[in-house]
Design an enzyme around this catalytic site. Sequence first.
Site, PDB file in Angstrom:
ATOM      1  N   ASP A   1       0.626 -12.521   9.733  1.00  0.00           N
ATOM      2  CA  ASP A   1       1.380 -12.691  10.975  1.00  0.00           C
ATOM      3  C   ASP A   1       1.024 -14.002  11.655  1.00  0.00           C
ATOM      4  O   ASP A   1       1.891 -14.691  12.199  1.00  0.00           O
ATOM      5  CB  ASP A   1       1.106 -11.531  11.938  1.00  0.00           C
ATOM      6  CG  ASP A   1       1.909 -10.289  11.572  1.00  0.00           C
ATOM      7  OD1 ASP A   1       2.872 -10.420  10.788  1.00  0.00           O
ATOM      8  OD2 ASP A   1       1.561  -9.209  12.057  1.00  0.00           O
TER       9      ASP A   1
ATOM     10  N   ASP B   1      -4.261 -10.312  12.056  1.00  0.00           N
ATOM     11  CA  ASP B   1      -3.469 -10.255  10.827  1.00  0.00           C
ATOM     12  C   ASP B   1      -3.172 -11.678  10.357  1.00  0.00           C
ATOM     13  O   ASP B   1      -2.416 -12.416  10.998  1.00  0.00           O
ATOM     14  CB  ASP B   1      -2.165  -9.494  11.079  1.00  0.00           C
ATOM     15  CG  ASP B   1      -1.388  -9.266   9.799  1.00  0.00           C
ATOM     16  OD1 ASP B   1      -1.124  -8.101   9.467  1.00  0.00           O
ATOM     17  OD2 ASP B   1      -1.057 -10.261   9.098  1.00  0.00           O
TER      18      ASP B   1
ATOM     19  N   ARG C   1       0.838  -1.189   0.000  1.00  0.00           N
ATOM     20  CA  ARG C   1       0.000   0.000   0.000  1.00  0.00           C
ATOM     21  C   ARG C   1       0.882   1.252   0.000  1.00  0.00           C
ATOM     22  O   ARG C   1       1.704   1.422   0.905  1.00  0.00           O
ATOM     23  CB  ARG C   1      -0.892  -0.006   1.239  1.00  0.00           C
ATOM     24  CG  ARG C   1      -1.939   1.097   1.180  1.00  0.00           C
ATOM     25  CD  ARG C   1      -2.599   1.249   2.522  1.00  0.00           C
ATOM     26  NE  ARG C   1      -3.506   0.167   2.788  1.00  0.00           N
ATOM     27  CZ  ARG C   1      -4.764   0.340   3.183  1.00  0.00           C
ATOM     28  NH1 ARG C   1      -5.235   1.550   3.334  1.00  0.00           N
ATOM     29  NH2 ARG C   1      -5.537  -0.675   3.436  1.00  0.00           N
TER      30      ARG C   1
END
Length: 209
Positions: A203, A200, A104
């Site tokens: 993760d 997440d 991003r």
Amino acid sequence: MGKVYVFDHPLIQHKLTHIRKKETGTKEFRELVDEIATLMAFEATRDLPLDEVEIETPVSRMKSKVLSGKKLGIVPILRAGIGMVDGIVKLIPAAKVGHIGLYRDPETLKPVEYYVKLPSDITERDIFVVDPMLATGGSAIEAIHSLKKRGAKRIKFLCLIAAPEGLKALEEAHPDVDIYIAALDDKLDENGYIVPGLGDAGDRLFGTK
Ligand code: URA
């Protein structure tokens, strides 16, 4: 308009509950994502075309069905999408696997492509784009644009959990793409996490927190 399939299969829902729990560790999380991906692929391949062949059983001759040999491709969006690949390959071992990496841009907040490696015959393959979380939809939309730009014609998108915001954005941007999700959650929070979600996914899959 593409179709949206939300899986209510008890096995998928059970496994999803376990990956949502914060105490579920990396090993179990990885195994469960793999198993859910297999179950989702089973459903997402329901429309594969079949041919009829004649075979001989020990008892008699018969006409029976085999896959018509349609070429398939799996494209995980890096990094969390990788966690779904093996589970799908178990069912479709001849599928080729491409990869798309996006980050991003901190200023525009738009996804920017940093890595694309696809099977050379992408135009002939039915493609499953996979990413466990459909949050804003930005990465999925961009990844599918990228595939279409390179000639992919038939694309399905598979994710574990979607936010309503991302689902709407993806449907609007790519109305020709069928979307398969295991759960449609409530919303996105101010940090872009799906609520209640699972945190997440990258993760949790790779143990990087
Ligand atoms: N990506 C994730 O891994 N989790 C979310 O909740 C949203 C995006």
